[in-house]
Design a protein around this motif. Structure first.
Motif, PDB file in Angstrom:
ATOM      1  N   GLY A 127      15.876  40.353  18.844  1.00 49.66           N
ATOM      2  CA  GLY A 127      15.116  41.519  19.245  1.00 49.66           C
ATOM      3  C   GLY A 127      13.645  41.497  18.840  1.00 49.66           C
ATOM      4  O   GLY A 127      12.865  42.336  19.287  1.00 49.66           O
ATOM      5  N   SER A 319      17.654  36.087  28.137  1.00 52.30           N
ATOM      6  CA  SER A 319      17.750  37.392  27.468  1.00 52.30           C
ATOM      7  C   SER A 319      18.651  38.343  28.267  1.00 52.30           C
ATOM      8  O   SER A 319      19.473  39.056  27.701  1.00 52.30           O
ATOM      9  CB  SER A 319      16.361  37.998  27.287  1.00 52.30           C
ATOM     10  N   ALA A 320      18.512  38.331  29.606  1.00 52.22           N
ATOM     11  CA  ALA A 320      19.346  39.198  30.444  1.00 52.22           C
ATOM     12  C   ALA A 320      20.803  38.740  30.400  1.00 52.22           C
ATOM     13  O   ALA A 320      21.729  39.555  30.390  1.00 52.22           O
ATOM     14  CB  ALA A 320      18.828  39.173  31.880  1.00 52.22           C
ATOM     15  N   ARG A 322      22.263  37.191  27.897  1.00 48.24           N
ATOM     16  CA  ARG A 322      22.831  37.597  26.603  1.00 48.24           C
ATOM     17  C   ARG A 322      23.221  39.070  26.628  1.00 48.24           C
ATOM     18  O   ARG A 322      24.314  39.445  26.183  1.00 48.24           O
ATOM     19  CB  ARG A 322      21.816  37.350  25.478  1.00 48.24           C
ATOM     20  N   ALA A 323      22.315  39.893  27.184  1.00 49.33           N
ATOM     21  CA  ALA A 323      22.589  41.335  27.221  1.00 49.33           C
ATOM     22  C   ALA A 323      23.850  41.613  28.034  1.00 49.33           C
ATOM     23  O   ALA A 323      24.685  42.429  27.650  1.00 49.33           O
ATOM     24  CB  ALA A 323      21.389  42.066  27.815  1.00 49.33           C
ATOM     25  N   SER A 324      23.987  40.915  29.148  1.00 47.66           N
ATOM     26  CA  SER A 324      25.124  41.165  30.027  1.00 47.66           C
ATOM     27  C   SER A 324      26.455  40.781  29.365  1.00 47.66           C
ATOM     28  O   SER A 324      27.415  41.560  29.363  1.00 47.66           O
ATOM     29  CB  SER A 324      24.886  40.394  31.335  1.00 47.66           C
ATOM     30  N   THR A 327      27.304  43.146  26.440  1.00 43.45           N
ATOM     31  CA  THR A 327      27.872  44.415  26.908  1.00 43.45           C
ATOM     32  C   THR A 327      29.342  44.237  27.267  1.00 43.45           C
ATOM     33  O   THR A 327      30.197  45.028  26.871  1.00 43.45           O
ATOM     34  CB  THR A 327      27.079  44.927  28.134  1.00 43.45           C
ATOM     35  N   THR A 332      26.700  42.336  19.742  1.00 40.14           N
ATOM     36  CA  THR A 332      25.243  42.336  19.880  1.00 40.14           C
ATOM     37  C   THR A 332      24.797  41.062  20.614  1.00 40.14           C
ATOM     38  O   THR A 332      25.497  40.042  20.574  1.00 40.14           O
ATOM     39  CB  THR A 332      24.547  42.356  18.503  1.00 40.14           C
ATOM     40  N   PRO A 333      23.632  41.118  21.276  1.00 33.34           N
ATOM     41  CA  PRO A 333      23.132  39.933  22.001  1.00 33.34           C
ATOM     42  C   PRO A 333      23.042  38.694  21.118  1.00 33.34           C
ATOM     43  O   PRO A 333      23.317  37.582  21.557  1.00 33.34           O
ATOM     44  CB  PRO A 333      21.747  40.364  22.478  1.00 33.34           C
TER      45      PRO A 333
END
Ligand code: ZN
Ligand code: MN
Length: 488
Positions: A127, A319-320, A322-324, A327, A332-333
């Motif tokens: 982050g 980054s996207a 990891r976020a996906s 979730t 956490t990412p």
């Protein structure tokens, strides 16, 4: 999480700086763009060819030759700039004058006050946001080889120059001095490399020089806001070396300040074998380069339509991704960084969507797929994890079956059956336990006794005996449940 190693003999540890000093580090990364041809001529852009075979009057800087801009190189540069959140703007090429034999024109065509990409950022997996000041297009130089004992120009008997690399398109990504630890620097470069790879604009190989990292290092007392003299470290050819070089350089500064001295602004080289930095040339200021707009090239003026078209064509970035996955898995990412780094996120997401327990999916992807997922499909992965969580397979058996699925594919149920991993009937386990209790009455009474520590030890004893009797086929969790139930 990223796959670089940290070894114990590596003094590149943050603690090395002590509690009183703070690291200030700004990174400059040169990425060679993987276009078919060079930036201003039609010569092949290829690594490893016979020296001086990919050359022409333009990239040799012969009088009368004129540059023509490579459209793909500009598109790649804008793609990377947009992926880093930069503003893509009117770019102006400039001449950066310096006198080196690897620059036959005696200047490098770069961008100066009007870079194509301005003001962006890169977010690390944990982050932390590192600002990007600019990402400008420039041409690469030739490559000098100094013949002599040191490999350096000092003391060389002769020098050879290969111009195959002269004129290869580069994007130089200049970060703001936001990096505060060597670990962050390593993360930054690893993340940038992942982005570059995802975009397909460079092969980004540090060891072949298609991605080159320079680190500007200074230190200051904790709590201060001043910026002290920095040194630029070059010659870093791996992410591990980057961490070591930064720490060594920061420690050198701290040691100088401790004795009342101060570092001088200069370029330094990382000497991997000696594990230290060595002085290079005194750093030129921008004035020394006598920049001026390149008269043979017009400014690059991308239309909004072109910029939006490139933006729309960007793939999902790490980054996207990891976020996906984070979730989908409820973590956490940062916890899925390694899996995204290994390109296993689509497989993991699909397996979770097919009903597999997320924690098991992530653990197996981390522990068993360092070399990729091979022939494993998301369906088979999900089916296997369900067998594990339903207690049909122990975790050891699950790993065995998984290894085979990765190696040659197939159905987890068939592989488990072929290996003789039939589900252990709990009545079978009960029978075994009856026998064990009869054979070991003392151990059993200790297990049932009040001494928790001893009872725990005896639980381990009985579980071990059952595992031995079933050749590891019993599920440890089920055995433990049986034991606790008997204890009543
Ligand atoms: Zn050429
Ligand atoms: Mn540069």
């Amino acid at each position: 999480m990223i796959e670089y190693t940290t070894t114990d003999d590596n003094p590149a540890h943050e603690d090395a700086l002590g509690p009183d000093w703070e690291l200030i580090c700004g990174l400059e990364v040169h990425v060679e763009l993987s276009t078919r041809t060079k930036l201003f001529c039609g010569c092949r852009n290829e690594f490893g060819n016979e020296p001086n075979t990919n050359v022409c009057p333009t990239c040799l800087g012969l009088p009368g030759s004129l540059p023509v801009v490579n459209e793909t190189a500009v598109e790649y540069a804008m793609r990377l700039g947009l992926a880093l959140g930069c503003t893509v703007q009117r770019g102006v090429f400039a001449r950066k004058n310096y006198f080196y034999p690897d620059m036959p024109k005696d200047f490098q065509v770069s961008q100066y006050d009007k870079p194509t990409n301005q003001d962006g950022q890169l977010t690390l997996p944990d982050g932390v946001v590192i600002g990007i000041e600019r990402a400008h297009i420039e041409e690469d130089t030739g490559k000098s080889t100094h013949i002599g004992d040191t490999g350096r120009i000092h003391g060389a008997t002769s020098s050879l120059v290969d111009y195959n690399r002269a004129g290869v398109p580069l994007l130089e990504i200049v970060a703001r001095p936001d990096v505060r630890t060597a670990e962050q620097a390593k993360w930054y470069v690893a993340e940038l490399r992942s982005i570059v790879e995802a975009l397909g604009v460079s092969d980004a190989k540090m060891e072949e020089g298609s991605m080159r990292v320079d680190a500007n290092v200074s230190v200051r007392p904790v709590g201060s806001t001043e910026l002290r003299t920095r040194c630029e470290i070059k010659n870093i050819n791996s992410i591990n070396s980057l961490g070591k070089a930064i720490i060594h350089e920061a420690k050198r500064h701290i040691d100088l300040y401790a004795t009342g001295e101060a570092p001088v602004q200069e370029t330094r080289h990382w000497d991997e074998a000696a594990n230290r930095t060595r002085p290079g040339r005194r750093k030129e200021d921008a004035d020394d380069y006598r920049y001026f707009p390149e008269p043979d090239l017009v400014p690059l003026v991308p239309t909004d339509a072109v910029i939006e078209q490139i933006r729309a064509g960007l793939p999902a970035l790490p980054s996207a991704r990891r976020a996906s996955l984070a979730t989908a898995a409820g973590v956490t990412p940062n916890e899925v960084a390694l899996i995204v780094e290994r390109d296993l996120d689509a497989l993991a997401s699909d397996a979770i969507a097919a009903g597999a327990a997320p924690d098991r999916v992530l653990i197996h992807a981390e522990q068993s797929m360092a070399d990729g997922s091979g022939a494993l499909t998301a369906e088979a992965f999900a089916a296997l994890v369900r067998m594990e969580t339903d207690g049909e397979l122990s975790s050891t058996q699950t790993k065995d079956v998984l290894a085979e699925l990765i190696a040659s594919g197939g159905s987890p149920a068939d592989i488990a059956a072929a290996k003789g991993y039939e589900a252990m009937d709990s009545s079978e386990l009960e029978g075994l336990l009856d026998g064990l209790i009869a054979d070991h009455p003392d151990e059993w009474s200790r297990f049932c006794g009040d001494d928790t520590g001893d009872a725990k030890k005896m639980a381990g004893f009985f579980t071990g005996q059952i595992m031995k009797a079933t050749k590891g086929q019993a599920d440890g969790k089920v055995v433990n449940q049986l034991l606790q139930a008997r204890k009543g």
